[in-house]
Write a protein that holds these residues in place. Structure first.
Motif, PDB file in Angstrom:
ATOM      1  N   ARG A 152       0.835  -1.187   0.000  1.00 51.36           N
ATOM      2  CA  ARG A 152       0.000   0.000   0.000  1.00 51.36           C
ATOM      3  C   ARG A 152       0.879   1.250   0.000  1.00 51.36           C
ATOM      4  NH1 ARG A 152      -4.975  -1.027   4.066  1.00 51.36           N
ATOM      5  NH2 ARG A 152      -5.364   1.087   3.379  1.00 51.36           N
TER       6      ARG A 152
ATOM      7  N   TYR B 120      -9.621  -8.373   8.530  1.00 54.79           N
ATOM      8  CA  TYR B 120     -10.860  -7.917   9.173  1.00 54.79           C
ATOM      9  C   TYR B 120     -11.905  -9.022   9.206  1.00 54.79           C
ATOM     10  CZ  TYR B 120     -15.137  -5.262   9.967  1.00 54.79           C
ATOM     11  OH  TYR B 120     -16.333  -4.813  10.469  1.00 54.79           O
TER      12      TYR B 120
ATOM     13  N   ASP C 261      -0.390   4.193   1.068  1.00 56.36           N
ATOM     14  CA  ASP C 261      -0.930   5.109   2.070  1.00 56.36           C
ATOM     15  C   ASP C 261      -0.632   4.604   3.481  1.00 56.36           C
ATOM     16  OD1 ASP C 261      -2.478   2.894   1.773  1.00 56.36           O
ATOM     17  OD2 ASP C 261      -4.389   3.914   2.011  1.00 56.36           O
ATOM     18  N   ASN C 262       0.607   4.197   3.697  1.00 54.91           N
ATOM     19  CA  ASN C 262       0.960   3.599   4.993  1.00 54.91           C
ATOM     20  C   ASN C 262       0.801   4.589   6.135  1.00 54.91           C
ATOM     21  OD1 ASN C 262       1.593   1.107   3.857  1.00 54.91           O
ATOM     22  ND2 ASN C 262       3.686   1.750   3.368  1.00 54.91           N
TER      23      ASN C 262
ATOM     24  N   LYS D 225     -12.361   0.394  10.015  1.00 51.66           N
ATOM     25  CA  LYS D 225     -11.725  -0.890  10.322  1.00 51.66           C
ATOM     26  C   LYS D 225     -11.420  -1.673   9.052  1.00 51.66           C
ATOM     27  CE  LYS D 225     -13.561  -1.589  14.971  1.00 51.66           C
ATOM     28  NZ  LYS D 225     -14.366  -2.464  15.856  1.00 51.66           N
TER      29      LYS D 225
ATOM     30  N   GLN E 129      -2.863   5.050   6.855  1.00 53.49           N
ATOM     31  CA  GLN E 129      -3.348   3.800   7.441  1.00 53.49           C
ATOM     32  C   GLN E 129      -2.941   3.694   8.903  1.00 53.49           C
ATOM     33  OE1 GLN E 129      -1.531   0.335   5.873  1.00 53.49           O
ATOM     34  NE2 GLN E 129      -2.940  -1.095   6.841  1.00 53.49           N
TER      35      GLN E 129
ATOM     36  N   VAL F  59      -5.124   6.099  10.922  1.00 52.51           N
ATOM     37  CA  VAL F  59      -6.482   5.583  11.156  1.00 52.51           C
ATOM     38  C   VAL F  59      -6.459   4.448  12.183  1.00 52.51           C
ATOM     39  CG1 VAL F  59      -8.462   4.467  10.062  1.00 52.51           C
ATOM     40  CG2 VAL F  59      -7.241   6.270   8.857  1.00 52.51           C
ATOM     41  N   LYS F  60      -5.451   3.594  12.095  1.00 51.33           N
ATOM     42  CA  LYS F  60      -5.322   2.501  13.068  1.00 51.33           C
ATOM     43  C   LYS F  60      -5.101   3.043  14.468  1.00 51.33           C
ATOM     44  CE  LYS F  60      -2.803  -1.783  13.924  1.00 51.33           C
ATOM     45  NZ  LYS F  60      -1.724  -2.671  13.447  1.00 51.33           N
TER      46      LYS F  60
ATOM     47  N   TYR G  38     -10.791  -0.361   6.167  1.00 54.73           N
ATOM     48  CA  TYR G  38      -9.713   0.335   5.471  1.00 54.73           C
ATOM     49  C   TYR G  38      -8.353  -0.017   6.069  1.00 54.73           C
ATOM     50  CZ  TYR G  38      -6.599   4.142   4.160  1.00 54.73           C
ATOM     51  OH  TYR G  38      -5.520   4.864   3.723  1.00 54.73           O
ATOM     52  N   VAL G  39      -8.295  -0.164   7.390  1.00 50.93           N
ATOM     53  CA  VAL G  39      -7.014  -0.460   8.049  1.00 50.93           C
ATOM     54  C   VAL G  39      -6.500  -1.828   7.648  1.00 50.93           C
ATOM     55  CG1 VAL G  39      -5.942  -0.891  10.295  1.00 50.93           C
ATOM     56  CG2 VAL G  39      -7.398   1.103   9.973  1.00 50.93           C
ATOM     57  N   ASP G  40      -7.362  -2.837   7.672  1.00 52.72           N
ATOM     58  CA  ASP G  40      -6.926  -4.199   7.339  1.00 52.72           C
ATOM     59  C   ASP G  40      -8.060  -4.916   6.605  1.00 52.72           C
ATOM     60  OD1 ASP G  40      -5.589  -6.555   7.128  1.00 52.72           O
ATOM     61  OD2 ASP G  40      -5.184  -6.793   9.267  1.00 52.72           O
TER      62      ASP G  40
END
Length: 401
Positions: free
Chosen positions: A35, A110, A37-38, A102, A41, A44-45, A104-106
């Motif tokens: 990704r 998920y 957008d680390n 959630k 990300q 957000v996490k 989006y993060v993983d």
């Protein structure tokens, strides 16, 4: 014919190999995918894992449950109709935003968590009434059921409560044992249901209301097992002068209520205690890991400060290093460990230093024991000394005489 089968097998082998190669290449590309957008990300996490986010979600779920309680009163629903509509939009928006964050993060892991799947089911349940109203209309006969199922929203608290998750884990661990106990209980009820039907379910003089068929016998035995109104059932049997009715009732209550139900409760308590102990151990381990991380952060910061001090000493020759160390001590917080004079700020040095202190304590303790023994021997010698002087003086007196 054999050639035909050979060509079929050969085609199957080729198709299987092509499918395996394609799947293998797909998984390789999926794992190699990185990704871009680390940073976002990670942000957000961090937001999702923060304590403030959990408080917001717990407050939202609690407020939603409170509004649903008010919604059950028709007068309140009529007076606060607009408030309920606006609040419903806010609650649904928050739940949907949580799901999107959630996911989006993983997006892969998920779906591997059971509590995340529970959240997905709850979100689907939330949108069912809206879909039914749009498709079937407001007068759809089963719309009340869809509205009643909305009470499952409160189950979202399970995701944010580790204590509830611990109890659910305990219940899951007892599933096999509880199933065994329930099967034995069903076998017991099956035996006594047929026996009770044969003894008390006869058309002539029998209790047809409670033992007339196998279904009624099962329901009556369930009432006896829970010891709920068993005296009334026994009085109905006594009124018909049925033989062995009291022995039948007493034996079944002893086996069902005092043995099987107590066994069921005992199994649940044992597994719940094990889960609670495991939960406490995990909490202690997490606290220890957090303390170690804080310790490493503090020591890293102190090492950077010491390096700056050493560089400052090189740049400013007129300042002594002692003054620099004193200046550095003023920058420390009250919770930070003090820096040693020999700059032992690494974790291995601290471990060695603490073990050295333990050895020093052990050595001092042994020296104290040795000193106590020496003092004890000296005290015994001092006690014997006057007796020796008296014997010598008495010998001198005898010689003079």
């Amino acid at each position: 014919m054999s050639q035909h089968f050979y060509h079929q097998d050969h085609a199957r082998i080729l198709s299987n190999s092509l499918f395996e190669n394609a799947s293998h290449m797909f998984y390789e590309k999926l794992w190699k995918f990185q990704r871009k957008d680390n940073q976002f990300q990670a942000f957000v996490k961090k937001v999702i894992m923060s304590h403030l986010f959990k408080i917001i979600m717990i407050s939202t779920i609690s407020m939603n449950a409170f509004f649903m309680v008010l919604w059950t009163d028709y007068k309140t629903r009529y007076n606060l109709f607009r408030l309920f509509e606006v609040s419903e939009l806010i609650f649904v928006s928050i739940y949907s935003s949580e799901f999107c964050m959630k996911l989006y993060v993983d997006p892969i892991n998920y779906w591997k968590d059971g509590y995340n799947l529970l959240d997905v089911v709850i979100i689907i349940i939330i949108f069912i009434p809206y879909s039914l109203r749009k498709i079937k209309g407001k007068h759809y006969p089963y719309l009340n059921i869809a509205d009643g199922v909305q009470s499952l929203r409160i189950l979202k608290l399970i995701t944010y409560s580790r204590g509830i998750r611990t109890l659910i884990t305990a219940v899951g661990q007892t599933a096999y044992t509880v199933a065994s106990v329930l099967i034995l209980f069903f076998v017991l009820m099956y035996i006594f249901a047929i026996l009770g039907f044969c003894l008390f379910g006869l058309p002539e003089g029998g209790d047809m209301n409670n033992w007339g068929n196998l279904a009624l016998a099962f329901f009556t035995l369930f009432s006896l097992a829970t010891v709920d109104g068993w005296t009334d059932l026994q009085e109905q049997l006594d009124a018909r002068n049925l033989i062995l009715s009291r022995s039948f009732t007493i034996i079944f209550i002893l086996l069902a209520s005092f043995v099987f139900l107590s066994m069921f409760v005992g199994v649940m308590i044992i597994h719940t205690e094990d889960s609670i102990k495991k939960f406490e151990r995990e909490l202690m381990l997490e606290r220890h890991m957090n303390l170690m991380e804080e310790k490493q952060v503090i020591l890293k910061r102190q090492q950077e400060e010491v390096s700056k001090l050493m560089q400052t000493q090189k740049d400013l020759d007129h300042k002594s290093f002692t003054e620099l160390v004193e200046k550095f001590k003023k920058t420390l917080r009250h919770t930070d460990p003090m820096v040693l004079d020999d700059f032992g700020t690494s974790l291995p040095f601290i471990d060695i230093y603490l073990s050295t202190l333990d050895n020093q304590d052990a050595t001092i303790y042994k020296l104290q024991e040795l000193y106590y023994e020496i003092v004890h021997v000296l005290s015994l010698m001092l006690e014997d000394l006057p007796q020796k002087k008296q014997s010598q003086s008495s010998e001198k007196v005898n010689e003079k005489q």
